[in-house]
Write a protein that holds these residues in place. Structure first.
Motif, PDB file in Angstrom:
ATOM      1  N   ARG A   1      33.435 -32.116 -11.072  1.00  0.00           N
ATOM      2  CA  ARG A   1      34.760 -32.029 -11.702  1.00  0.00           C
ATOM      3  C   ARG A   1      35.706 -33.092 -11.155  1.00  0.00           C
ATOM      4  NH1 ARG A   1      33.720 -26.338 -11.259  1.00  0.00           N
ATOM      5  NH2 ARG A   1      34.911 -26.251  -9.312  1.00  0.00           N
ATOM      6  N   LEU A   2      35.675 -33.286  -9.824  1.00  0.00           N
ATOM      7  CA  LEU A   2      36.604 -34.245  -9.216  1.00  0.00           C
ATOM      8  C   LEU A   2      36.319 -35.666  -9.674  1.00  0.00           C
ATOM      9  CD1 LEU A   2      38.984 -34.335  -7.169  1.00  0.00           C
ATOM     10  CD2 LEU A   2      37.301 -34.926  -5.414  1.00  0.00           C
ATOM     11  N   TYR A   3      35.039 -35.998  -9.881  1.00  0.00           N
ATOM     12  CA  TYR A   3      34.657 -37.353 -10.272  1.00  0.00           C
ATOM     13  C   TYR A   3      34.196 -37.413 -11.728  1.00  0.00           C
ATOM     14  CZ  TYR A   3      35.071 -38.682  -5.389  1.00  0.00           C
ATOM     15  OH  TYR A   3      35.574 -38.940  -4.137  1.00  0.00           O
ATOM     16  N   ALA A   4      34.715 -36.512 -12.533  1.00  0.00           N
ATOM     17  CA  ALA A   4      34.315 -36.459 -13.945  1.00  0.00           C
ATOM     18  C   ALA A   4      34.743 -37.696 -14.722  1.00  0.00           C
ATOM     19  CB  ALA A   4      34.900 -35.212 -14.605  1.00  0.00           C
TER      20      ALA A   4
ATOM     21  N   ALA B   1      25.163 -45.305  -5.790  1.00  0.00           N
ATOM     22  CA  ALA B   1      25.636 -44.475  -4.693  1.00  0.00           C
ATOM     23  C   ALA B   1      25.870 -43.041  -5.167  1.00  0.00           C
ATOM     24  CB  ALA B   1      26.925 -45.053  -4.113  1.00  0.00           C
ATOM     25  N   ARG B   2      26.387 -42.901  -6.379  1.00  0.00           N
ATOM     26  CA  ARG B   2      26.704 -41.570  -6.895  1.00  0.00           C
ATOM     27  C   ARG B   2      25.464 -40.672  -6.930  1.00  0.00           C
ATOM     28  NH1 ARG B   2      30.992 -40.192 -10.811  1.00  0.00           N
ATOM     29  NH2 ARG B   2      30.648 -38.057 -11.535  1.00  0.00           N
TER      30      ARG B   2
ATOM     31  N   MET C   1      25.091 -37.427  -4.584  1.00  0.00           N
ATOM     32  CA  MET C   1      25.040 -36.106  -5.220  1.00  0.00           C
ATOM     33  C   MET C   1      23.734 -35.386  -4.893  1.00  0.00           C
ATOM     34  SD  MET C   1      27.925 -35.500  -6.532  1.00  0.00           S
ATOM     35  CE  MET C   1      27.492 -34.010  -7.448  1.00  0.00           C
ATOM     36  N   ALA C   2      22.651 -36.115  -4.739  1.00  0.00           N
ATOM     37  CA  ALA C   2      21.400 -35.495  -4.311  1.00  0.00           C
ATOM     38  C   ALA C   2      21.551 -34.933  -2.901  1.00  0.00           C
ATOM     39  CB  ALA C   2      20.257 -36.512  -4.365  1.00  0.00           C
ATOM     40  N   TRP C   3      22.265 -35.674  -2.053  1.00  0.00           N
ATOM     41  CA  TRP C   3      22.526 -35.201  -0.689  1.00  0.00           C
ATOM     42  C   TRP C   3      23.399 -33.941  -0.720  1.00  0.00           C
ATOM     43  CZ3 TRP C   3      27.199 -34.620   1.849  1.00  0.00           C
ATOM     44  CH2 TRP C   3      27.116 -34.324   3.216  1.00  0.00           C
ATOM     45  N   VAL C   4      24.428 -33.921  -1.561  1.00  0.00           N
ATOM     46  CA  VAL C   4      25.293 -32.747  -1.679  1.00  0.00           C
ATOM     47  C   VAL C   4      24.479 -31.541  -2.151  1.00  0.00           C
ATOM     48  CG1 VAL C   4      27.244 -31.721  -2.927  1.00  0.00           C
ATOM     49  CG2 VAL C   4      27.400 -34.073  -2.083  1.00  0.00           C
ATOM     50  N   ALA C   5      23.633 -31.751  -3.153  1.00  0.00           N
ATOM     51  CA  ALA C   5      22.823 -30.655  -3.685  1.00  0.00           C
ATOM     52  C   ALA C   5      21.909 -30.059  -2.610  1.00  0.00           C
ATOM     53  CB  ALA C   5      21.996 -31.144  -4.863  1.00  0.00           C
ATOM     54  N   LYS C   6      21.440 -30.902  -1.689  1.00  0.00           N
ATOM     55  CA  LYS C   6      20.553 -30.430  -0.627  1.00  0.00           C
ATOM     56  C   LYS C   6      21.307 -29.750   0.501  1.00  0.00           C
ATOM     57  CE  LYS C   6      17.097 -32.068   2.705  1.00  0.00           C
ATOM     58  NZ  LYS C   6      16.321 -33.250   3.189  1.00  0.00           N
TER      59      LYS C   6
ATOM     60  N   VAL D   1      25.170 -42.263   3.192  1.00  0.00           N
ATOM     61  CA  VAL D   1      24.721 -41.726   1.905  1.00  0.00           C
ATOM     62  C   VAL D   1      25.657 -42.098   0.755  1.00  0.00           C
ATOM     63  CG1 VAL D   1      23.480 -39.820   2.968  1.00  0.00           C
ATOM     64  CG2 VAL D   1      25.867 -39.489   2.290  1.00  0.00           C
ATOM     65  N   TYR D   2      26.868 -42.500   1.068  1.00  0.00           N
ATOM     66  CA  TYR D   2      27.871 -42.814   0.044  1.00  0.00           C
ATOM     67  C   TYR D   2      28.021 -44.310  -0.216  1.00  0.00           C
ATOM     68  CZ  TYR D   2      30.281 -43.629   4.418  1.00  0.00           C
ATOM     69  OH  TYR D   2      30.586 -44.080   5.675  1.00  0.00           O
TER      70      TYR D   2
END
Length: 341
Positions: A284-287, A263-264, A268-273, A73-74
């Motif tokens: 914040r970490l990848y701001a 990839a981002r 991030m869609a995967w993280v949200a799910k 996913v990344y």
């Protein structure tokens, strides 16, 4: 599917890689390839020059495939699919471009008087030992061409299929510098199943390291990616480095997750799910961009290097590629580092 930026008459500034009449689309109704579409092409060139601004320590690559069934996913290479009007998500995982003439093309380019025998890196965009390689078998011809010209090369992979070509790799390493690195960012089973669903398990990848080492081919491990908040706890880092050391790896190189465009959005869609409580922390970490802050990268690097020293493999940095000694030599050279990454 749009091929015109790769066709006979590309737009200004774009090189023609193959003609639209050279594309054959196939699907295979077998369990390992169900849902996957293969676009077989006859490429015009297989040696790719790395842009001068790249952070990579090599100048030339060979990529027999575009898109990757590993479905990580990344994966930073996802954006490359947009050049074909394909999306960076499911299309990248399931629409695979196969350069079916890669071995013969490489053999011809290596024989050119203009080629000076520079190091060639493979697996730096998408994995050359993804599942498609089991059907198309491009790598044996590629390695044979490199062996026959004694051309130095390196391979980075998550695929256990590389062991199919073990004899060829040993033969090549007798005449030139060969660097092999296996990617294992973590050993956490739940994390592996969700972020790298199409890959062999971390344990099987470490078995590859063990087998290569047993056959005299020094193999390093790229500990990538270290996934913030999900795979970076002290216990997780310790377990991963311990397993890497037990595999006989010659080196370990940590690399923190980076999220390039394409990839981002998918990651991030995967993280949200799957981990919605982490969305704000990732933002914040990848701001500041694709890379985690330097303070975070340094912390992970320091921890991994300390653990590597504890387990007896030491930190890794750029160095000479490992070459398998010719049997006639009285003593093999000592362990050295890979230059793949």
């Amino acid at each position: 599917m749009r091929w015109n930026n790769l066709a006979e008459n590309p737009t200004a500034g774009e090189a023609a890689l193959f003609g639209t009449d050279a594309v054959t689309t196939r699907t295979f109704d077998t369990p390992e390839f169900r849902g996957i579409t293969f676009h077989e092409v006859r490429a015009r060139s297989i040696l790719n020059r790395v842009p001068g601004a790249s952070r990579m320590p090599f100048e030339w690559t060979v990529n027999p495939y575009r898109g990757c069934t590993h479905a990580c996913v990344y994966c930073f290479a996802r954006k490359t699919h947009t050049y074909l009007d394909l999306d960076t998500g499911l299309d990248f995982d399931s629409q695979i471009v196969v350069k079916i003439n890669a071995p013969e093309l490489l053999r011809g380019q290596l024989a050119s008087a203009r080629w000076q025998g520079a190091h060639i890196a493979m697996g730096t965009n998408v994995d050359c030992y993804q599942r498609a390689e089991g059907r198309y078998r491009l790598m044996p011809g590629i390695i044979t061409a490199l062996r026959d010209r004694a051309n130095p090369f390196s391979i980075l992979t998550k695929g256990t299929l590389i062991l199919r070509d073990l004899d060829l790799l040993v033969q090549a390493a007798e005449v030139t510098d060969v660097g092999i690195s296996v990617s294992v960012g973590f050993t956490d089973q739940e994390l592996w199943r969700t972020v790298e669903p199409g890959t062999p398990s971390p344990e099987r990848r470490l078995d590859v390291v063990r087998t290569l080492t047993d056959h005299g081919i020094g193999c390093g491990v790229l500990m990538a990616p270290v996934v913030p908040f999900l795979g970076d706890s002290p216990d997780q880092l310790r377990a991963t480095v311990r397993a890497i050391a037990a595999s006989g790896a010659t080196s370990v190189t940590p690399l923190v997750l980076h999220l390039r465009p394409g990839a981002r959005e998918w990651f991030m869609a995967w993280v949200a799910k799957h981990h919605p409580h982490l969305v704000r922390r990732y933002e914040r970490l990848y701001a500041e961009g694709a890379y985690a802050p330097k303070w975070y990268q340094r912390r992970i690097t320091r921890q991994v290097h300390e653990l590597a020293t504890e387990f007896g493999i030491g930190p890794s940095g750029p160095g000479a590629r490992r070459r398998v000694p010719v049997p006639a030599e009285p003593e093999p050279p000592g362990p050295t580092q890979l230059t793949l990454l």
